[in-house]
Enzyme design. Structure first.
Site, PDB file in Angstrom:
ATOM      1  N   GLU A 190     -20.641  61.171  15.107  1.00 50.11           N
ATOM      2  CA  GLU A 190     -20.719  62.340  14.225  1.00 50.11           C
ATOM      3  C   GLU A 190     -22.141  62.674  13.808  1.00 50.11           C
ATOM      4  O   GLU A 190     -22.536  63.841  13.801  1.00 50.11           O
ATOM      5  CB  GLU A 190     -19.856  62.119  12.971  1.00 50.11           C
ATOM      6  CG  GLU A 190     -18.359  62.206  13.194  1.00 50.11           C
ATOM      7  CD  GLU A 190     -17.737  60.919  13.719  1.00 50.11           C
ATOM      8  OE1 GLU A 190     -18.477  59.913  13.853  1.00 50.11           O
ATOM      9  OE2 GLU A 190     -16.527  60.909  14.000  1.00 50.11           O
ATOM     10  N   HIS A 259      -8.985  58.062   4.792  1.00 53.56           N
ATOM     11  CA  HIS A 259      -8.676  59.291   5.536  1.00 53.56           C
ATOM     12  C   HIS A 259      -8.116  60.392   4.642  1.00 53.56           C
ATOM     13  O   HIS A 259      -7.505  61.332   5.131  1.00 53.56           O
ATOM     14  CB  HIS A 259      -7.651  59.013   6.650  1.00 53.56           C
ATOM     15  CG  HIS A 259      -8.209  58.338   7.869  1.00 53.56           C
ATOM     16  ND1 HIS A 259      -8.769  57.086   7.831  1.00 53.56           N
ATOM     17  CD2 HIS A 259      -8.287  58.737   9.148  1.00 53.56           C
ATOM     18  CE1 HIS A 259      -9.153  56.744   9.054  1.00 53.56           C
ATOM     19  NE2 HIS A 259      -8.883  57.720   9.869  1.00 53.56           N
TER      20      HIS A 259
HETATM   21  C1  LIG Z   1     -16.119  58.104  12.157  1.00 56.86           C
HETATM   22  C2  LIG Z   1     -14.800  58.398  12.753  1.00 56.86           C
HETATM   23  N1  LIG Z   1     -14.699  59.394  13.665  1.00 56.86           N
HETATM   24  C3  LIG Z   1     -13.504  59.685  14.223  1.00 56.86           C
HETATM   25  C4  LIG Z   1     -12.383  58.995  13.883  1.00 56.86           C
HETATM   26  C5  LIG Z   1     -11.036  59.332  14.530  1.00 56.86           C
HETATM   27  N2  LIG Z   1     -10.707  58.312  15.519  1.00 56.86           N
HETATM   28  C6  LIG Z   1      -9.968  57.242  15.187  1.00 56.86           C
HETATM   29  S1  LIG Z   1      -9.820  56.167  16.441  1.00 56.86           S
HETATM   30  C7  LIG Z   1     -10.733  57.112  17.491  1.00 56.86           C
HETATM   31  C8  LIG Z   1     -10.959  56.634  18.895  1.00 56.86           C
HETATM   32  C9  LIG Z   1     -11.673  55.321  18.969  1.00 56.86           C
HETATM   33  O1  LIG Z   1     -11.628  54.801  20.267  1.00 56.86           O
HETATM   34  P1  LIG Z   1     -12.116  53.330  20.626  1.00 56.86           P
HETATM   35  O2  LIG Z   1     -13.331  52.976  19.852  1.00 56.86           O
HETATM   36  O3  LIG Z   1     -12.201  53.255  22.099  1.00 56.86           O
HETATM   37  O4  LIG Z   1     -10.964  52.362  20.092  1.00 56.86           O
HETATM   38  P2  LIG Z   1      -9.442  52.260  20.554  1.00 56.86           P
HETATM   39  O5  LIG Z   1      -8.689  53.257  19.729  1.00 56.86           O
HETATM   40  O6  LIG Z   1      -9.379  52.505  22.004  1.00 56.86           O
HETATM   41  O7  LIG Z   1      -9.012  50.885  20.161  1.00 56.86           O
HETATM   42  C10 LIG Z   1     -11.144  58.279  16.835  1.00 56.86           C
HETATM   43  C11 LIG Z   1     -11.926  59.344  17.449  1.00 56.86           C
HETATM   44  C12 LIG Z   1     -12.519  57.970  12.896  1.00 56.86           C
HETATM   45  N3  LIG Z   1     -11.463  57.258  12.466  1.00 56.86           N
HETATM   46  N4  LIG Z   1     -13.723  57.698  12.364  1.00 56.86           N
END
Ligand SMILES: Cc1ncc(C[n+]2csc(CCOP(=O)(O)OP(=O)(O)O)c2C)c(N)n1
Ligand SMILES: [Mg+2]
Lengths: 456, 346
Positions: A190, A259
């Site tokens: 972000e 959230h």
């Molecule tokens: C700072 C932030 N940006 C966006 C999100 C929304 N979000 C939650 S999980 C996620 C994907 C994360 O993917 P990864 O790091 O590969 O972990 P996985 O879910 O595959 O375990 C996103 C975009 C968030 N929770 N926090």
């Protein structure tokens, strides 16, 4: 014993759905993990997997059926050795989810009502053109699409905005229409992409930066405030960041402390930013279009709980809602209620209730929290002599605190009672269903606050 | 009806670049059985959580760990009691692997007072001081500087502990992680950064999010050694974890482990997972499922037989059923809890 397959809840906000298709037929063997049917929620088509094994004994809800309630039995699975007659006993009446045992308690929780309010409003007197009934998410999408059609410099950037069509499906169809040059999936970074957006705006483009939710924009706060908001001033007017930061803000449903925060007051604090918080469909479309056209950085605070609600939305591409102007959603003479975003709906519900008790409330939808339309609030208070502010946010240093100060400065002599604030409780958002309900403001609290300022 | 045993697993496509760790084959029969039990417990727990979500008993976001079980079980097997651990929102498997009580985890998911955070945190925000489990964090990437700080405290107190800080392949692009890498290396902090590369961050594949997809190299410019590990092989994970822990404990600073793994379910319950094919998921499940692979090894090395593993399945089912029962019977928090825990008292 035969096993009932229940209509599952598949998102934080889902209460009902459509059975789109049965992928298994009566008599088919079922293994745990098999996809048995597809259902449509408001956001997506989802597959339902069996968690039990056996033979599909009966389909209780035919495909194509809409409005199937969560937890309603939709099929029966027979276990090994059972015959079809075991399925006949089962009906398709919804099974209520098992409620948590509640301990008797002296503290009574306020009545919970999450029924969406349809606007009781008279249509905007300034707009007499055509309207279409659409959801807030569609209104926001159309606002972006219309502006992107007329202004090549406008592009959309954020997490999951392109191929996924938006985490909340707000950017549905935009990739198809505008291509991947103008609808861009970013990595989860972000602070980086917000800064990149500000730089692109310096360079002559008009970015729309979507945050999946505003909770994640805190990562990018430095670029929004130190770079986007202050550059025009610091450069003596030479350069600026005409752009939009948008996304859902505030509480959704049961998503917990990290959230669920409302950031309206945070951004409203900053000179150089404009901040809008739409409630209705015309707010959403008109304010977002105005924000995209604006020559300043504009923060557009949407609300996930409103995305699925439908309103009659102006369809004329020239329709915009001026930033900085509030709207009187309901006229009244006894008390003024100010609110923004989802709280406008709560205020209108409360006003209905109050009308039954002989109190006519004037409900002002602030639309913008910076600049704040003090003139409209003051002239209403000059008429009603009483003010209650409602916001789904913390009370301390909130928008209600600001309005209260301004009314004291500008309309003190007109007040017949101290200003009252209805807000979230002053705690991080709890996860537990009962505590979350207690933390959020509800119409009965507004009714109570109004009665207090009316000395009733 | 029992599921047919899957045919012998093929070697996974994603092989470790610097494979053959010193201890990769020396798990004892007892250890292998314990790994099997724990991985199965996580899987059955998650399936149950998915079911309770569908019934409306769990709300909000709920991110299941199914498919990735070997990573935490292997990592935990190499850790010591005073080590600390921190992860993201996909945390149920971590808590179970690090020996938290499935009842307390499930009751947190249903938002009841018997949950680890008294029902106030939920799926994404759960903690256990007793087990040195520091959450459960909802903000992608934020846990990595926090884990680095826990490692700072280990070093400061000279307690010999190591922190395991987990994040995803999507999270690894957050800038604050590199700020943490720099300090960890500069100050030789005992932290193992475990990148769980399950190929997707929500709907975005790693190829669409990362300019360099070999994530174990992300520490290169900070002088942090990295290793790519087959995260579907619990024994290989354990061996890599021991190597990394040894490195940290000997005062050499941080270590990065990239775990090649896969999540079978959608990102959260509301994800229709249209960004990948069903065939892709089916192939991973069929060829490299961590539980099936271990089961095959247990059979082929004649460590145990079908009947004995069935007995373990049964015991696991009892634990999960009890957790689900507890999570439904435990009461909602007392309304007065709304105002507690905002500040320290006294
Ligand atoms: C700072 C932030 N940006 C966006 C999100 C929304 N979000 C939650 S999980 C996620 C994907 C994360 O993917 P990864 O790091 O590969 O972990 P996985 O879910 O595959 O375990 C996103 C975009 C968030 N929770 N926090
Ligand atoms: Mg991932």
């Amino acid at each position: 014993m035969s096993i009932q397959v229940l209509m599952p809840a598949l998102s934080p906000t889902m209460t009902e759905g459509t059975i789109a298709k049965w992928l298994k037929q009566v008599g088919d063997p079922i293994e745990s993990g098999d996809v048995i049917c597809e259902i449509e929620t408001d956001k997506a088509t989802m597959e339902v997997e069996a968690v039990d094994e056996g033979v599909l004994g009966k389909i209780l809800v035919e495909e194509g059926t809409e409005g199937v309630l969560v937890n309603q039995p939709i099929a029966v699975i027979l276990e090994e050795g059972e015959d079809a007659s075991a399925a006949d006993a089962v009906s398709a009446a919804p099974v209520p989810a098992r409620e948590a045992p509640v301990e008797p308690t002296a503290v009574s929780s306020p009545e919970v009502s999450s029924a969406p309010t349809q606007p009781a409003e008279a249509p905007d007197p300034e707009y007499t053109g055509a309207r279409v009934n659409q959801t807030i998410r569609e209104a926001l999408r159309d606002a972006m699409a219309e502006e992107m059609r007329t202004d090549e410099r406008v592009f959309l950037m954020g997490e999951e905005v392109a191929q996924y069509q938006g985490a909340y499906k707000v950017s549905q169809g935009l990739l198809d229409e505008f291509g991947d040059k103008r609808v861009i999936d970013t990595p989860i970074t972000e602070h980086g992409f917000a800064g990149l957006g500000v730089g692109a705006a310096f360079g002559g483009l008009k970015p729309i930066v979507e945050f999946m939710t505003f909770n994640f924009a805190v990562q990018a706060l430095d670029q929004i405030i130190n770079s986007a908001a202050k550059t025009r001033y610091m450069s003596g007017g030479q350069m600026s960041a005409p752009m939009v930061f948008r996304g859902p803000n505030g509480a959704a449903a049961r998503v917990g402390a990290q959230h669920s925060q409302c950031y309206a007051a945070w951004y409203a604090h900053v000179p150089g930013l404009k901040v809008v918080a739409p409630w209705s469909g015309e707010d959403a479309k008109g304010l977002l279009k105005a924000a995209i056209r604006d020559e300043n950085p504009v923060v557009v605070l949407e609300n996930e709980m409103l995305y699925g609600q439908s309103f009659d939305v102006p369809s004329d591409p020239d329709f915009v809602v001026p930033i900085g102007k509030a709207k009187i959603e309901r006229a009244g003479i006894d008390v003024t209620i100010t609110a923004y975003s989802i709280s406008v709906g709560l205020a209108l519900q409360a006003a209905e209730q109050l009308a039954k008790e002989g109190i006519e409330a004037e409900v002002i939808n602030l639309r913008s929290v910076r600049p704040l339309d003090t003139a409209t609030i003051v002239s209403s208070v000059q008429k009603t002599n009483r003010l209650v502010n409602v916001e789904e946010s913390w009370p301390t240093c909130g928008i209600g605190a600001e309005i209260s100060a301004r009314i004291m400065e500008e309309a003190f002599d007109y007040l017949d009672a101290p200003v009252k604030r209805v807000s979230c409780e002053d705690v991080p958002m709890p996860y537990a269903a009962n505590l979350e309900a207690l933390a959020l403001p509800k119409p009965p609290q507004i009714v109570e606050a109004v009665k207090a300022v009316c000395y009733r | 009806m029992a599921r047919a045993t899957k045919s012998a697993a093929k070697k996974p496509a994603a092989k470790s670049k610097k494979s053959a760790s010193k201890k990769s084959n020396d798990a004892s029969p007892e250890e292998l059985i314990e790994f099997y039990r724990k991985m199965l417990l996580i899987r059955r727990f998650e399936e149950k959580a998915g079911q309770l979500y569908g019934m409306g008993l769990i709300g909000g976001f709920c991110h299941l760990y199914i498919g990735q079980e070997a990573v935490v079980v292997g990592m935990k097997a190499a850790s010591k009691a005073h080590d600390t651990v921190i992860t993201s929102y996909r945390d149920h498997g971590h808590m179970i692997a690090y020996d938290m009580d499935p009842k307390g985890v499930m009751a947190e998911l249903t938002g009841r007072r018997g949950g680890y955070s008294k029902g106030k945190g939920g799926s994404m925000h759960m903690f256990s001081r007793e087990k040195n489990f520091f959450g459960g964090h909802g903000i992608v990437g934020a846990q990595m500087p926090l884990g680095t700080g826990l490692a700072f405290a280990h070093k400061y107190k000279n307690d010999g502990g190591v922190n395991h800080a987990y994040c995803g392949d999507g999270a690894i692009n957050q800038g604050q992680i590199y700020e943490a890498f720099n300090m960890a290396s500069l100050w030789k902090l005992p932290v193992v950064y475990v990148i769980e590369n399950n190929k997707y961050g929500m709907g975005t594949s790693i190829e669409r999010a990362s300019a360099v997809t070999d994530l174990y190299k992300r520490g290169d410019s900070f002088g942090i050694p990295g290793k790519q590990v087959n995260g579907m092989d619990v024994v290989e994970v354990r061996a890599a974890a021991e190597e990394a822990n040894d490195w940290c404990r000997s005062g050499k600073g941080p270590f990065i482990l990239e775990m090649k793994t896969y999540r079978y379910r959608g990102h959260s319950m509301s994800d229709p997972a249209k960004y990948r094919s069903k065939e892709e998921v089916a192939k991973v499940r069929k060829e490299t499922d961590p539980i099936d692979m271990l089961r095959d090894r247990i059979f082929s090395e004649k460590i145990s037989d079908e009947a004995a593993l069935k007995e373990i399945d049964k015991q696991v089912k009892v634990v999960v059923t009890a957790a689900a029962e507890f999570a439904q019977q435990s009461q909602e928090p007392d309304p007065s809890e709304l105002f507690t825990d905002v500040y320290a008292t006294a």
